[in-house]
Design a protein around this motif. Sequence first.
Motif: not given
Length: 523
Positions: A237-238, A373-376, A423-426
Amino acid sequence: MNVLTYDKYTTLARRLVIIILIITGPSIIRAQENVLYTNISLKFTNTSISNILKSITRETGYYFTYDTDLIEPERLTTIWIENQPVKDILDTIFHDMLLKYSIIDNHIIIYQSLTEFTPLIREEGREPVYYLSGIITDAANGQPLPYATIGIKSKGKGTISNYEGEFNLNLTKDFIDDTLIVSYLGFYNRNILVKHAINSYFNISLTRMYVPIPEVIIRNREARELIRNAKEKIPENYGRAAAQMTAFYRESVSKRSKLLQYSEAVLELYKSPYSATIYKDQARIYKSRKINNLDQSDTLTFKLRSGLDGCLFLDGVKNTFDFLKAESFEDYNYRMTDIINIGDEAAFVIEFEQKEALKDIALPEGSIYINTSNYGIHGVEFEINKDYIDKLDRSFIQQRAKGYSVKVRSAKYRINYRYINNRYYLSHVRGDLEFYARKKNRLFGSTYNIFFEMVITGIDTVNVRRFAREERAPLHSIFSETIKSYDSEFWGTDNFVRPEESIKEALYRIDARLGEYRSNNFQ
């Protein structure tokens, strides 16, 4: 409930959503096409434009978004119209203003049609910069929504609203044909075309969303299991690649309502991968400034050490908060309390608190938001347990002034991530600390508030580099002491967090030399 039964419920929930969209989608489109041509009647004498628009909202169910400088919502007007289309009514109210109306979801966007956009800043040799600004509010009650995310769809450009819901965003011409997305926990996203909002101050209202998921699903998801799933998905995810980020950082110290110190900076960050790596996050200060407001009556002051390092450390997905570690699960009580909307995604809300049996330490308590859904991990909000926070006085206070008793009263933190291109971003980090200081032999003392905050305003995954030693910011220093001067042209073309009114008023009072600063940045 066994896994098979759970899968049936989740599949049914997804099917219901799809069916609802298929059934209501065409009617929504027809309503959007026809709302401007829906006939209504209005009778108002010497009434503000904002109240007339609210009346149209009650009649049609559509909210208005507009530039307050453009239409002057408090201007009084008289209008008596029987059974006329909404568009004709708006044209009557805004006659000779050459305004246009656009429908997005259940909002009517009022904007001025411009064939050419006037840049906010035009410097020789530099690309013109355009601005968007406004306030994010709750459509139900008009209250401002602090820390809302404002960004360009599928791109790393963005900012947040301040505590009073206001925001600024500077963009180049490349973004004029893009879409602005505004999101907030528990509310529907708002999409606005950038070209409709350029060089304007918009009131953007968000509608609260209620996620209709069966209660039985909520009760039967074990909170620790969700946290384990989220941790397992971190590399996916990250991302396993580093990123280069532009960030705005600020910190302040206040005594009661008096601002004592205020510092801010534009940073470049090297964010190392979220997978195992020997590299650490780095920061480079692009430019910075500070303003001091200390006088002889201020016999005691507070200085924040390691604010920059604190912001990077509070990336709890990368640095793994204690309450996310399996070995610490026995120290906390976890429970899933809700499922809410974050943007276009649903998220589990997991609340955690320190177990009552642990009375010798002060642990965090708060909420974790995990994508269903994606556990982010979308975000985390927590504060140190107030019942035992006094046990951390020595941790928070490194040097004590002689003759003073100083206690920490509260420590609150919030961390948000933004989902861009899978993608997860801060995205945003903030800490709020409160202290109480009393001079010995005195009956009363004073309350001091400190906050530090960092918002990511740009993300680049292509041109990524680590910084040379001489370029790196001293993360563990007292940031305000590394800044030597005040720069009236500080913001320029860079994105920043719009100052709250209390800070703006304090800046006005601090120094008469801020006249140019006020006229350039706060109009």
